[in-house]
Design an enzyme around this catalytic site. Sequence first.
Site, PDB file in Angstrom:
ATOM      1  N   ASP A  18      30.219  39.831  53.539  1.00  0.00           N
ATOM      2  CA  ASP A  18      30.887  39.430  54.788  1.00  0.00           C
ATOM      3  C   ASP A  18      31.900  40.459  55.265  1.00  0.00           C
ATOM      4  O   ASP A  18      31.980  40.749  56.458  1.00  0.00           O
ATOM      5  CB  ASP A  18      31.574  38.066  54.615  1.00  0.00           C
ATOM      6  CG  ASP A  18      30.570  36.923  54.536  1.00  0.00           C
ATOM      7  OD1 ASP A  18      29.406  37.139  54.934  1.00  0.00           O
ATOM      8  OD2 ASP A  18      30.949  35.834  54.076  1.00  0.00           O
TER       9      ASP A  18
ATOM     10  N   THR B 251      34.155  48.548  72.268  1.00  0.00           N
ATOM     11  CA  THR B 251      33.152  47.798  73.040  1.00  0.00           C
ATOM     12  C   THR B 251      32.574  46.632  72.251  1.00  0.00           C
ATOM     13  O   THR B 251      32.444  46.709  71.029  1.00  0.00           O
ATOM     14  CB  THR B 251      31.987  48.712  73.481  1.00  0.00           C
ATOM     15  OG1 THR B 251      31.027  47.913  74.178  1.00  0.00           O
ATOM     16  CG2 THR B 251      31.319  49.413  72.314  1.00  0.00           C
ATOM     17  N   GLN B 252      32.205  45.588  72.991  1.00  0.00           N
ATOM     18  CA  GLN B 252      31.509  44.456  72.360  1.00  0.00           C
ATOM     19  C   GLN B 252      30.028  44.759  72.161  1.00  0.00           C
ATOM     20  O   GLN B 252      29.325  43.999  71.508  1.00  0.00           O
ATOM     21  CB  GLN B 252      31.631  43.215  73.241  1.00  0.00           C
ATOM     22  CG  GLN B 252      33.039  42.728  73.375  1.00  0.00           C
ATOM     23  CD  GLN B 252      33.164  41.485  74.250  1.00  0.00           C
ATOM     24  OE1 GLN B 252      32.177  40.897  74.672  1.00  0.00           O
ATOM     25  NE2 GLN B 252      34.397  41.093  74.523  1.00  0.00           N
TER      26      GLN B 252
ATOM     27  N   THR C  22      28.262  37.261  46.763  1.00  0.00           N
ATOM     28  CA  THR C  22      27.015  36.567  46.425  1.00  0.00           C
ATOM     29  C   THR C  22      26.303  37.149  45.208  1.00  0.00           C
ATOM     30  O   THR C  22      25.750  36.417  44.385  1.00  0.00           O
ATOM     31  CB  THR C  22      26.045  36.643  47.628  1.00  0.00           C
ATOM     32  OG1 THR C  22      26.689  36.061  48.753  1.00  0.00           O
ATOM     33  CG2 THR C  22      24.750  35.914  47.358  1.00  0.00           C
TER      34      THR C  22
ATOM     35  N   ASP D 203      35.337  35.444  47.160  1.00  0.00           N
ATOM     36  CA  ASP D 203      34.379  35.442  48.258  1.00  0.00           C
ATOM     37  C   ASP D 203      35.009  36.351  49.295  1.00  0.00           C
ATOM     38  O   ASP D 203      36.160  36.141  49.691  1.00  0.00           O
ATOM     39  CB  ASP D 203      34.223  34.017  48.804  1.00  0.00           C
ATOM     40  CG  ASP D 203      33.176  33.938  49.907  1.00  0.00           C
ATOM     41  OD1 ASP D 203      33.248  34.749  50.856  1.00  0.00           O
ATOM     42  OD2 ASP D 203      32.294  33.076  49.818  1.00  0.00           O
ATOM     43  N   SER D 204      34.297  37.368  49.734  1.00  0.00           N
ATOM     44  CA  SER D 204      34.953  38.394  50.548  1.00  0.00           C
ATOM     45  C   SER D 204      35.446  37.876  51.890  1.00  0.00           C
ATOM     46  O   SER D 204      36.207  38.555  52.577  1.00  0.00           O
ATOM     47  CB  SER D 204      34.053  39.610  50.724  1.00  0.00           C
ATOM     48  OG  SER D 204      33.099  39.421  51.729  1.00  0.00           O
TER      49      SER D 204
HETATM   50  N1  ASP Z   1      30.557  35.012  51.532  1.00  0.00           N
HETATM   51  C1  ASP Z   1      29.977  35.993  50.659  1.00  0.00           C
HETATM   52  C2  ASP Z   1      30.991  37.109  50.465  1.00  0.00           C
HETATM   53  O1  ASP Z   1      31.159  37.866  51.383  1.00  0.00           O
HETATM   54  C3  ASP Z   1      28.736  36.534  51.220  1.00  0.00           C
HETATM   55  C4  ASP Z   1      28.095  37.627  50.419  1.00  0.00           C
HETATM   56  O2  ASP Z   1      28.545  38.017  49.371  1.00  0.00           O
HETATM   57  O3  ASP Z   1      27.063  38.115  50.845  1.00  0.00           O
HETATM   58  O4  ASP Z   1      31.590  37.228  49.412  1.00  0.00           O
END
Ligand code: ASP
Length: 338
Positions: free
Chosen positions: A90, A271-272, A13, A57-58
């Site tokens: 992400d 653990t969750q 982002t 985009d990660s």
């Molecule tokens: N979808 C984006 C990513 O992970 C979200 C971000 O950058 O905050 O590249």
Amino acid sequence: MSRRVLVLYCGGTIGMVPSLEGYVPQAGFGDRVRAELSGVAGQLPDYDLFELDQLIDSANLTPQDWSGIAGMLLAHWAGYDGFVLLHGTDTMAYTAAALSYMLLGADKPVILTGSQIPLGQPRNDALDNLTSALMLAANPAIAEVCIYFRGKLLRGNRARKVNSTAFEAFDSPNAPPLGQLGIELTLRDDLLLAPGQPDFRVPTFDPAAVVMLGLYPGIPARLVEAALDDPRVRGLILVSYGVGNPPDGDEALMAALGRAIERGVIVVNLTQCQQGPVCQGAYATGATLNRLGVVPGHDLTPEAAFAKLHFLLALDWPSEEIREVLPLPLCQECSLAP
Ligand code: ASP
């Protein structure tokens, strides 16, 4: 002489631009950063900015990208005093954890950051995250992989993305922050790792080697069998309930785990819960996992455990050694189990 920082833009982002289908990465971020920082450049460390040829985009990142990123850092390790990795939020915690293992014994800071609103957009959090990360990357007191986000410096392999929309998007639920940035910068010298002897290893990762499965009420054994039905799978991260309790009344499910372990798959139990460790065996349900040979993951986050298992498998360590090392800290990614 002023300290020099290399900024590597991977995507995410912070450098994205709006499109008709939502935010997308855009090349040429270096020029935009230089324009944004021009007014304060004199008060920041000197920096060069490189970007990946293929910005991502990660959400699209795979373990193979971890090696690519580490390789870029290592290629420039000697030439800079510190590194900033601009990365999507992400999967930032996965990359931070993977880098912490690959850059074991780091003697310089590697600061990952990103933002919730892109640089240049109104109300963005990118400018603060970027400038603070630059300053942290020039700080000789730091010699490890960290995430900086919205005032908090976190150990990279302890961090998690905890909020999808708030500016305070990251925390490290099982470890205190390494630093807080308000008007003053407060670093926890008692927690920061001392500069090490670099023991860098950048293996080639097989994305199919590790699978991760969250348990839920009624989960069928066939889901576990299907997840493991690939000879390339060598590790399973099981995310179970509470202190590490599975539905052990489901014999087929337990048998599926047992068969996987017999064929050499390393199963790690996490653990969750948002916070707290696994105490496998505190309940009879968890004791079943002890009998099967499941490794308790203690207070590793899912991201740190996933990257650690990938890393150790990619190095081709013998299974027994991997099982021993998993719950022990390599670089403070977990606490010592009592
Ligand atoms: N979808 C984006 C990513 O992970 C979200 C971000 O950058 O905050 O590249």
